[in-house]
Scaffold this motif. Sequence first.
Motif: not given
Length: 189
Positions: A60-66
Amino acid sequence: MRALLAGGLVLGVGATMTIAAWTDQELATSTVSAGSFSIVSRSDQGAFASHGPTETVLTVPLDATGLYPGVKKAAYVQVQASGTLGGTVNLTAVAVTNNAGTAPTGADLALQNAIRVNIAVVAAPANCTTTATATAALTAVPALPAQTLTVTPLNTITYCIVLELPSDATGTAQGGTVKPTWTFTGSTS
């Protein structure tokens, strides 16, 4: 008298032989086969594919790093029927691990406990935005109604996942990493 009895016996045998010679049959057959039911998914506008227990899990491309306190991220997962039969689909489970694939501890557990989520069915991917309020725990399975899947016409169910690290998130979550895996279960009857 013996001649009369012998003649009757011959007549009786001849009568039964005549009846047995008349027969007729009708035959009927049919092909019987089972339909097939499965579901496929995607998280972008690419091709639908199977991401079940024996295949590669859909990312799932949540782009939830950092992440940092106050940040929200949203992404969608689309599900369709695959095969010849329709059915239903629903979100039935969520499992959370750390990067090592084990139960979160320390900062990982603090991050898991801090993250809030909102998962809802939306009409289209464009409706999956960060405007939804994320109030449930990351490990919570929302009480969503089962969604109907048809094969003709083919329909697509879009689940919107919104994650939030609330502004009051504890500092012990810093550096933590978690990997939630959502399970969508399809069935037919």
